[in-house]
Design an enzyme around this catalytic site. Structure first.
Site, PDB file in Angstrom:
ATOM      1  N   LYS A 173       1.114   3.505   2.418  1.00 18.44           N
ATOM      2  CA  LYS A 173       1.639   3.917   1.111  1.00 18.44           C
ATOM      3  C   LYS A 173       2.570   2.830   0.596  1.00 18.44           C
ATOM      4  O   LYS A 173       3.710   2.716   1.019  1.00 18.44           O
ATOM      5  CB  LYS A 173       2.336   5.268   1.229  1.00 18.44           C
ATOM      6  CG  LYS A 173       1.315   6.330   1.633  1.00 18.44           C
ATOM      7  CD  LYS A 173       1.870   7.721   1.739  1.00 18.44           C
ATOM      8  CE  LYS A 173       0.738   8.689   2.038  1.00 18.44           C
ATOM      9  NZ  LYS A 173       0.738   9.224   3.404  1.00 18.44           N
ATOM     10  N   TRP A 217      -1.988   3.874  -2.583  1.00 17.92           N
ATOM     11  CA  TRP A 217      -2.521   3.905  -1.217  1.00 17.92           C
ATOM     12  C   TRP A 217      -3.352   2.656  -0.932  1.00 17.92           C
ATOM     13  O   TRP A 217      -4.157   2.226  -1.765  1.00 17.92           O
ATOM     14  CB  TRP A 217      -3.418   5.132  -1.021  1.00 17.92           C
ATOM     15  CG  TRP A 217      -2.671   6.427  -0.951  1.00 17.92           C
ATOM     16  CD1 TRP A 217      -1.324   6.618  -1.115  1.00 17.92           C
ATOM     17  CD2 TRP A 217      -3.236   7.716  -0.703  1.00 17.92           C
ATOM     18  NE1 TRP A 217      -1.014   7.946  -0.986  1.00 17.92           N
ATOM     19  CE2 TRP A 217      -2.156   8.645  -0.735  1.00 17.92           C
ATOM     20  CE3 TRP A 217      -4.523   8.187  -0.441  1.00 17.92           C
ATOM     21  CZ2 TRP A 217      -2.349  10.019  -0.520  1.00 17.92           C
ATOM     22  CZ3 TRP A 217      -4.707   9.541  -0.231  1.00 17.92           C
ATOM     23  CH2 TRP A 217      -3.630  10.442  -0.263  1.00 17.92           C
TER      24      TRP A 217
END
Ligand code: AMP
Length: 542
Positions: A439, A444
């Site tokens: 993250k 992501w």
């Protein structure tokens, strides 16, 4: 109004009856744990399984009783499976690569009454026998001549034990929803959880998995399950192969590149299946010995993402078709195969490899959806990733003894713990385990994509990517690399190789070289251990 068709319960031992009746002469070839190659066929294997069933019944094993196996893939393991199935007892495959304490915990949790153990793992059982609270009898899967000196109490060799019964026995009758098998999830965190397959789920799953766009199994195949029977229901090959009448080649205890190659060639295997680590060893062996694969047609690769370089090597260099597959213990286990639908069938070269990096599309009986953290469904555009959830008659509804509580969402879907995309043709691609995704600044990054890219470098043997703390971005990717033997590659060479192939902000902030990457007992990269190892690592960008 009800249908007027026969009520023919879907029971697993009917598979071996079918194989013995219609494919009786088809071989099951095993590399025995003692060493020599052993040959039997479905006709004889069924008779032995009946003998095992009669012997178990005489001993007092009853429907619903659990019996553990700590064993490699061999004909004896198959006999025990089918013997147990035929009386409604439960084959409980225990992964012998776990720590002895974990094995003891699992056997006690399952309350196994007997343990069938290969010679290789007798020392493990000797170590834990004092802690096993429910095991009454240990049977060593060998004959009297090969029985080792052992401190185990009440122990007998399998052949002598089996010989106390003959094969004049009729399978028991019971409900198709009865438990058939049990397998604990490898679980990188928390206690292992028991998945309990039913006869019905095994049959439905094996039928679905054997289909043309999945395993594509047939009576003309010679199938070698390298994936152990103790890993995720053995990918159902102990059912799918006899169901279709395919011959089986069982590798026993020797899983190194040379031994696998030897069996592939001498036994003219047409299809085989295992995790990428096994295929890495085979490909290295082929490279070192300048050998070829002369009968192998298809290789099923799953359990972890199949790197692009591996698909390319098998297909372009050795002419073997790669079938990338995905699944999990909770799904019996196969969930998708990357076979080519017409939309992708004409692709060549890199465009084809792009698709083959996907884990593919599911068989009938597996439903899929991707959602955000709030359970809202996400679009199938091949780009948006979310939590992958599945539903079907061979997907777990709950774990043994209710461990982990309620595991289904409101619509009855099971959260796989994987993060994936779906494309418009229904091809799923895993981007990560939800716990492993990196993250960075609210976005992501897929560790799997980075790993696949890095192992494409000619000097890289294995690569793992983990998120490391970063003051500005929360986490940034660190690439951990094992070099191929004798190679000297440095950080910059690897980064240059990756540059331009991924978004700039996905580039690893650093590369470290190690001798070995830790693996779980089922051959997956152990990210928790790696994260521990590098928890104080300071990135040069921090
Ligand atoms: P297991 O129950 O031990 O078989 O582990 C299942 C997990 O392995 C899945 O939830 C995935 O995270 C991973 N896995 C299995 N097959 C693949 C694949 N082809 N690509 C990426 N991950 C995979």
């Amino acid at each position: 109004m009800l249908g007027l068709m026969q009520d023919w319960p879907l029971l697993c031992h009917k598979v071996i009856d079918h194989a013995a009746t219609f494919h009786g002469g088809r071989e099951i070839v095993s590399r025995s744990v003692e060493g020599p190659i052993h040959r039997t066929n479905y006709h004889d294997l069924r008779l032995s399984a009946l003998q095992v069933a009669k012997r178990l019944d005489a001993y007092g094993i009853r429907q619903g009783d659990r019996v553990a196996t700590l064993a490699w893939n061999t004909w004896r393991h198959m006999e025990v499976w089918y013997g147990l199935l035929g009386i409604g007892a439960i084959y409980h495959t225990v992964n012998p690569r776990l720590f002895p304490e974990q094995i003891a915990w699992i056997i006690n949790h399952a309350e196994d009454r007997m343990v069938f153990v290969d010679l290789t793992f007798v020392p493990v059982v000797e170590k834990i026998i004092g802690e096993l609270t429910t095991v009454e009898q240990v049977v060593v899967l060998t004959d009297a001549d090969h029985m080792p000196d052992t401190s185990l109490p009440n122990v007998i060799d399998y052949e002598s034990w089996k010989a106390e019964a003959d094969s004049d026995f009729a399978w028991k009758e019971f409900d198709e929803n009865s438990a058939a098998g049990m397998c604990y999830t490898s679980g990188t965190t928390g206690e292992p959880k028991g998945v309990v397959y039913s006869h019905r789920s095994n049959i439905i799953h094996s039928l679905a998995a054997a289909a043309t766009d999945m395993l594509n199994a047939s009576a003309r195949d010679r199938i070698m399950p390298v994936v152990p029977m103790f890993h995720a229901n053995g990918w159902s090959l102990a059912f799918s192969a006899p169901m279709t009448g395919a011959a089986m080649v069982m590798p026993g205890a020797r899983m190194d590149g040379a031994s696998i190659y030897d069996l592939l060639e001498t036994e003219k295997v047409t299809m085989t299946a295992a995790v990428p680590t096994v295929w890495l060893m085979l490909l290295q062996h082929l490279e070192q010995t300048d050998a070829n694969l002369t009968s192998l047609e298809r290789v099923v690769i799953g359990g972890s993402a199949c790197p692009r370089a591996m698909t390319k090597a098998f297909q372009d260099r050795y002419g073997v078709q790669v079938l990338h597959a995905w699944g999990m213990t909770e799904m019996s286990p196969l969930g998708s195969f990357c076979s080519l639908k017409p939309e992708y069938a004409d692709l060549k070269g890199d465009a084809l490899l792009d698709i083959q990096e996907k884990q593919g599309h599911p068989p009938f009986t597996v439903e899929m959806k991707i959602t955000d953290d709030d359970g809202v469904e996400l679009p199938w555009d091949g780009k948006t990733f979310g939590r992958l959830k599945v539903r079907g008659p061979a997907v777990a509804e709950s774990y043994f003894k209710g461990a982990g509580g309620d595991i289904l969402d409101d619509e009855g879907f099971f959260d796989t713990g994987d993060v994936s995309t779906m494309d418009k043709y229904g091809y799923m691609q895993i981007t990560d385990r939800s716990k492993d995704v990196i993250k960075s600044g609210g976005e992501w990054i897929s560790s799997i994509d980075l790993e696949n890219l890095a192992v494409g470098h000619p000097d890289v043997a294995e690569a793992a990517v983990i998120g490391v703390e970063h003051p500005k971005w929360d986490e940034r990717p660190l690439l951990v690399v094992v070099r191929k033997d004798g190679r000297e590659t440095e950080k910059q060479a690897i980064l240059s190789f990756m540059e331009g192939k991924i978004a700039k902000w996905w580039m690893p902030d650093d590369v470290v070289f190690v001798d070995e990457i830790p693996h779980t007992a089922t051959g997956k990269i152990k990210k928790t251990t790696l994260r521990d190892q590098f928890k104080d690592y300071r990135l040069p960008t921090a």
